[in-house]
Write a protein that holds these residues in place. Sequence first.
Motif, PDB file in Angstrom:
ATOM      1  N   ASP A  59      66.304  19.215 123.667  1.00 35.94           N
ATOM      2  CA  ASP A  59      65.621  20.115 122.734  1.00 35.94           C
ATOM      3  C   ASP A  59      66.373  21.439 122.608  1.00 35.94           C
ATOM      4  O   ASP A  59      67.449  21.624 123.202  1.00 35.94           O
ATOM      5  CB  ASP A  59      64.169  20.357 123.185  1.00 35.94           C
ATOM      6  N   ARG A  60      65.775  22.333 121.860  1.00 38.17           N
ATOM      7  CA  ARG A  60      66.408  23.616 121.581  1.00 38.17           C
ATOM      8  C   ARG A  60      66.670  24.402 122.875  1.00 38.17           C
ATOM      9  O   ARG A  60      67.696  25.063 123.011  1.00 38.17           O
ATOM     10  CB  ARG A  60      65.502  24.422 120.644  1.00 38.17           C
ATOM     11  N   HIS A  61      65.758  24.287 123.819  1.00 37.08           N
ATOM     12  CA  HIS A  61      65.945  25.036 125.056  1.00 37.08           C
ATOM     13  C   HIS A  61      67.171  24.550 125.832  1.00 37.08           C
ATOM     14  O   HIS A  61      67.911  25.358 126.398  1.00 37.08           O
ATOM     15  CB  HIS A  61      64.677  24.959 125.915  1.00 37.08           C
ATOM     16  N   ASP A  62      67.366  23.237 125.817  1.00 35.78           N
ATOM     17  CA  ASP A  62      68.561  22.700 126.465  1.00 35.78           C
ATOM     18  C   ASP A  62      69.821  23.221 125.761  1.00 35.78           C
ATOM     19  O   ASP A  62      70.810  23.596 126.402  1.00 35.78           O
ATOM     20  CB  ASP A  62      68.560  21.173 126.419  1.00 35.78           C
ATOM     21  N   LEU A  63      69.758  23.232 124.438  1.00 37.69           N
ATOM     22  CA  LEU A  63      70.922  23.723 123.683  1.00 37.69           C
ATOM     23  C   LEU A  63      71.220  25.174 124.021  1.00 37.69           C
ATOM     24  O   LEU A  63      72.375  25.570 124.181  1.00 37.69           O
ATOM     25  CB  LEU A  63      70.656  23.608 122.183  1.00 37.69           C
ATOM     26  N   ILE A  64      70.164  25.964 124.115  1.00 41.27           N
ATOM     27  CA  ILE A  64      70.346  27.378 124.450  1.00 41.27           C
ATOM     28  C   ILE A  64      71.030  27.502 125.808  1.00 41.27           C
ATOM     29  O   ILE A  64      71.981  28.279 125.983  1.00 41.27           O
ATOM     30  CB  ILE A  64      68.992  28.118 124.408  1.00 41.27           C
ATOM     31  N   ALA A  65      70.576  26.695 126.775  1.00 42.38           N
ATOM     32  CA  ALA A  65      71.184  26.746 128.109  1.00 42.38           C
ATOM     33  C   ALA A  65      72.673  26.382 128.032  1.00 42.38           C
ATOM     34  O   ALA A  65      73.527  27.021 128.660  1.00 42.38           O
ATOM     35  CB  ALA A  65      70.449  25.802 129.055  1.00 42.38           C
ATOM     36  N   TYR A  66      72.980  25.373 127.240  1.00 43.07           N
ATOM     37  CA  TYR A  66      74.376  24.955 127.109  1.00 43.07           C
ATOM     38  C   TYR A  66      75.235  26.031 126.459  1.00 43.07           C
ATOM     39  O   TYR A  66      76.381  26.247 126.824  1.00 43.07           O
ATOM     40  CB  TYR A  66      74.460  23.650 126.301  1.00 43.07           C
ATOM     41  N   GLU A 111      79.519  17.120 124.015  1.00 45.69           N
ATOM     42  CA  GLU A 111      78.100  16.981 124.366  1.00 45.69           C
ATOM     43  C   GLU A 111      77.245  17.964 123.560  1.00 45.69           C
ATOM     44  O   GLU A 111      76.169  17.611 123.062  1.00 45.69           O
ATOM     45  CB  GLU A 111      77.915  17.237 125.870  1.00 45.69           C
ATOM     46  N   ILE A 112      77.730  19.196 123.438  1.00 52.43           N
ATOM     47  CA  ILE A 112      76.945  20.192 122.700  1.00 52.43           C
ATOM     48  C   ILE A 112      76.846  19.815 121.217  1.00 52.43           C
ATOM     49  O   ILE A 112      75.774  19.894 120.609  1.00 52.43           O
ATOM     50  CB  ILE A 112      77.561  21.610 122.833  1.00 52.43           C
ATOM     51  N   ILE A 113      77.961  19.396 120.645  1.00 52.82           N
ATOM     52  CA  ILE A 113      77.948  19.060 119.211  1.00 52.82           C
ATOM     53  C   ILE A 113      77.008  17.878 118.962  1.00 52.82           C
ATOM     54  O   ILE A 113      76.175  17.912 118.048  1.00 52.82           O
ATOM     55  CB  ILE A 113      79.382  18.751 118.717  1.00 52.82           C
ATOM     56  N   GLU A 114      77.087  16.849 119.804  1.00 53.47           N
ATOM     57  CA  GLU A 114      76.176  15.707 119.637  1.00 53.47           C
ATOM     58  C   GLU A 114      74.732  16.127 119.864  1.00 53.47           C
ATOM     59  O   GLU A 114      73.819  15.664 119.170  1.00 53.47           O
ATOM     60  CB  GLU A 114      76.555  14.576 120.605  1.00 53.47           C
ATOM     61  N   GLY A 115      74.547  17.010 120.844  1.00 54.84           N
ATOM     62  CA  GLY A 115      73.190  17.497 121.121  1.00 54.84           C
ATOM     63  C   GLY A 115      72.620  18.265 119.936  1.00 54.84           C
ATOM     64  O   GLY A 115      71.450  18.105 119.577  1.00 54.84           O
ATOM     65  N   LEU A 116      73.448  19.085 119.311  1.00 54.91           N
ATOM     66  CA  LEU A 116      73.010  19.832 118.127  1.00 54.91           C
ATOM     67  C   LEU A 116      72.588  18.876 117.016  1.00 54.91           C
ATOM     68  O   LEU A 116      71.535  19.051 116.385  1.00 54.91           O
ATOM     69  CB  LEU A 116      74.174  20.682 117.598  1.00 54.91           C
ATOM     70  N   SER A 162      81.801  24.376 139.190  1.00 58.47           N
ATOM     71  CA  SER A 162      82.608  24.258 137.984  1.00 58.47           C
ATOM     72  C   SER A 162      82.075  25.171 136.894  1.00 58.47           C
ATOM     73  O   SER A 162      80.882  25.440 136.814  1.00 58.47           O
ATOM     74  CB  SER A 162      82.587  22.816 137.491  1.00 58.47           C
ATOM     75  N   LEU A 163      82.989  25.641 136.057  1.00 56.55           N
ATOM     76  CA  LEU A 163      82.569  26.445 134.905  1.00 56.55           C
ATOM     77  C   LEU A 163      81.885  25.579 133.856  1.00 56.55           C
ATOM     78  O   LEU A 163      81.272  26.105 132.938  1.00 56.55           O
ATOM     79  CB  LEU A 163      83.776  27.162 134.290  1.00 56.55           C
ATOM     80  N   VAL A 164      82.034  24.258 133.957  1.00 56.42           N
ATOM     81  CA  VAL A 164      81.340  23.381 133.007  1.00 56.42           C
ATOM     82  C   VAL A 164      80.336  22.489 133.722  1.00 56.42           C
ATOM     83  O   VAL A 164      80.227  21.304 133.466  1.00 56.42           O
ATOM     84  CB  VAL A 164      82.305  22.540 132.143  1.00 56.42           C
ATOM     85  N   THR A 165      79.603  23.107 134.642  1.00 54.04           N
ATOM     86  CA  THR A 165      78.462  22.425 135.246  1.00 54.04           C
ATOM     87  C   THR A 165      77.398  22.254 134.169  1.00 54.04           C
ATOM     88  O   THR A 165      77.161  23.150 133.365  1.00 54.04           O
ATOM     89  CB  THR A 165      77.911  23.292 136.393  1.00 54.04           C
ATOM     90  N   SER A 166      76.761  21.106 134.153  1.00 57.44           N
ATOM     91  CA  SER A 166      75.684  20.909 133.176  1.00 57.44           C
ATOM     92  C   SER A 166      74.500  21.788 133.547  1.00 57.44           C
ATOM     93  O   SER A 166      74.052  21.773 134.692  1.00 57.44           O
ATOM     94  CB  SER A 166      75.228  19.449 133.155  1.00 57.44           C
ATOM     95  N   PRO A 167      73.982  22.570 132.589  1.00 53.01           N
ATOM     96  CA  PRO A 167      72.828  23.402 132.921  1.00 53.01           C
ATOM     97  C   PRO A 167      71.533  22.601 132.973  1.00 53.01           C
ATOM     98  O   PRO A 167      70.508  23.126 133.389  1.00 53.01           O
ATOM     99  CB  PRO A 167      72.792  24.435 131.777  1.00 53.01           C
ATOM    100  N   THR A 168      71.572  21.325 132.565  1.00 51.71           N
ATOM    101  CA  THR A 168      70.318  20.560 132.561  1.00 51.71           C
ATOM    102  C   THR A 168      70.333  19.353 133.495  1.00 51.71           C
ATOM    103  O   THR A 168      69.285  18.919 133.942  1.00 51.71           O
ATOM    104  CB  THR A 168      69.981  20.064 131.132  1.00 51.71           C
ATOM    105  N   ALA A 169      71.491  18.799 133.785  1.00 47.38           N
ATOM    106  CA  ALA A 169      71.555  17.636 134.687  1.00 47.38           C
ATOM    107  C   ALA A 169      71.995  18.112 136.065  1.00 47.38           C
ATOM    108  O   ALA A 169      73.130  18.557 136.241  1.00 47.38           O
ATOM    109  CB  ALA A 169      72.531  16.596 134.140  1.00 47.38           C
ATOM    110  N   ASP A 170      71.088  18.003 137.011  1.00 51.33           N
ATOM    111  CA  ASP A 170      71.329  18.553 138.348  1.00 51.33           C
ATOM    112  C   ASP A 170      72.579  17.975 139.010  1.00 51.33           C
ATOM    113  O   ASP A 170      72.756  16.770 139.079  1.00 51.33           O
ATOM    114  CB  ASP A 170      70.123  18.268 139.247  1.00 51.33           C
ATOM    115  N   GLY A 171      73.429  18.876 139.513  1.00 55.20           N
ATOM    116  CA  GLY A 171      74.569  18.438 140.320  1.00 55.20           C
ATOM    117  C   GLY A 171      75.651  17.730 139.534  1.00 55.20           C
ATOM    118  O   GLY A 171      76.521  17.087 140.106  1.00 55.20           O
ATOM    119  N   MET A 172      75.608  17.833 138.203  1.00 50.50           N
ATOM    120  CA  MET A 172      76.607  17.147 137.390  1.00 50.50           C
ATOM    121  C   MET A 172      77.458  18.162 136.631  1.00 50.50           C
ATOM    122  O   MET A 172      76.981  19.213 136.237  1.00 50.50           O
ATOM    123  CB  MET A 172      75.924  16.218 136.376  1.00 50.50           C
ATOM    124  N   ARG A 173      78.718  17.802 136.458  1.00 52.71           N
ATOM    125  CA  ARG A 173      79.592  18.632 135.645  1.00 52.71           C
ATOM    126  C   ARG A 173      80.341  17.740 134.672  1.00 52.71           C
ATOM    127  O   ARG A 173      80.362  16.511 134.814  1.00 52.71           O
ATOM    128  CB  ARG A 173      80.573  19.397 136.525  1.00 52.71           C
TER     129      ARG A 173
END
Lengths: 369, 173
Positions: A8-15, A158-163, A137-148
């Motif tokens: 959702d939008r909140h995930d996008l904002i975090a990304y 990921e961001i473009i597809e998410g948008l 990592s500087l590209v740690t996922s802000p929504t998936a725990d422990g994943m980069r």
Amino acid sequence: MTASTIRDRHDLIAYLHTAMALEHATIPPYLTAYYSIRSTTNSDAAHIIRVVAVEEMLHLTLAANVLNAIGGEPDLTRRGFVPTYPAYLPDGEDDFTVDLRPFSPDAVDTFCKIERPGEAPRDRARLVPEHDLARPSLVTSPTADGMRFYSIGEFYAEIIEGLEEVASHDPGLFRGDPSRQVGPEYFFSGGGTAIPVFDLDSARRALEFIADQGEGFDAGIHDEAGELAHYYRFRQLQLGRYYEVGDHPDRPSGPHLAIDWHEVYPVKVSARLADYPPDSQIAEVARAFNVEYWSFLGLLTEAFTGQPNLLQDAIWHMFRLRDGINRLVRNPLPGSGGLHAAPTFEMPIGRSTPDGPLVVGEAAAVVTP
Amino acid sequence: MTAPAFEEFLSLSVDLTAFEETDLLGTGLAHQYLAKVRDACGEEVVTALLDAYRAARAEATGDDGRPDPRRLDRALRHRVFSDERLGPVARNVIKLWYAGTWYGLPPEWTDCYGARPAAETSTVTAASYQEGLLWRAIAANPPGAKAPGYGSWAQPPRIDPRYRKGQGHDGTG
């Protein structure tokens, strides 16, 4: 292909907050290398680094535009926005270290790695587990725990597809105040055109521009406009020659670059305030630089949250930062065996307040792992 | 060039210019400036200048091991600035730091002390004009260099409070 981590939008904002931090994080390493070069020497190398650094500033601005377009709140003074160096970026399954280094073959190797994010092989996941929490990592996922992410390219994909996904079921996604957008009237002569973002199409163009300007293009080393990708700009420093149109990536055929690796101030790699003798003049200069940088990030935050005309002030602010870095790198760092001082980019935690003075070094020490 | 001579030249320059050591080193030109004074005036004069400076500091240093600013001021006037040979050189060192130019000493000086190159006005490097302390002192950029950025002139000059009137850094007013 794995399930999207953006719902959702909140995930996008975090990304997009992560994207802004990522784009900014490349700038201190470029500035450190650039200003370590002794004035009037190494003009070929200095020019290449400067051009890329300026384009990263455009990327930062574009990421802020996308964040603003979906109603986010850019904040360059938020905790952790400026990473602790060394920082870590992905190189597939492994990661690599991003230090603040003087201009050197090591620094150029790092720049090449930063600018050439690999694509995950088709059978591999875009996200990989973060191995080592001490190397965030500087590209740690802000929504998936422990994943980069496998690479910076995959992060932006990921961001473009998410948008696209979120826009398809949320008609109000692009609800941001259009007056916050930074267009070419505010950001110019900066390595490309600032793209104002109002809808999915312009958001996609802004993010693809960020991703494409860095990595090599499938079709060749130059893009359609004849511009060399960042990776190949730095490759010229490794290979010692400029590219001509049509060159093989491993065999540039243009003029030779004049590089003198010795005409460089030997600044301490990823210096910290703790490396400075307490109560020394030079420690005071280093602290003062961090305060200046911090207030500069505050100014950019205001510019990105409704006062884009403040970017004009950002320009003279940056010139002051230039003078501050020059002063530091020309000074020996006492007790370091002949190394020179360098800006540490250690920022305080949280927001600055107009009333309270900032205690930059000490506050930053708290977040040091 | 010996390291102790450089350290002493730096220390002398701090007392002559009222800028801190980090500011002087921050110009990136301290070594070139010492070399310039040596080339112009000769080794003997530089050694005598540093000797006189060392003596002045010793004379001004109290029981706490630190030079008293007022006494140092007097000692410098007495031992350096009023000396016919060293005074003009010390004043030139100040001008060198502030303007980035070595100003030719008058014929009376070279007639007495030789060192002909000292009579010639010359710049040190292309960078020395830009790095002149005078620009820092008035919080302005050197015209034509170190672009300050559009609109920067709307800001008040940022002069270190210790250089403002009534806040003499060394207590001598």
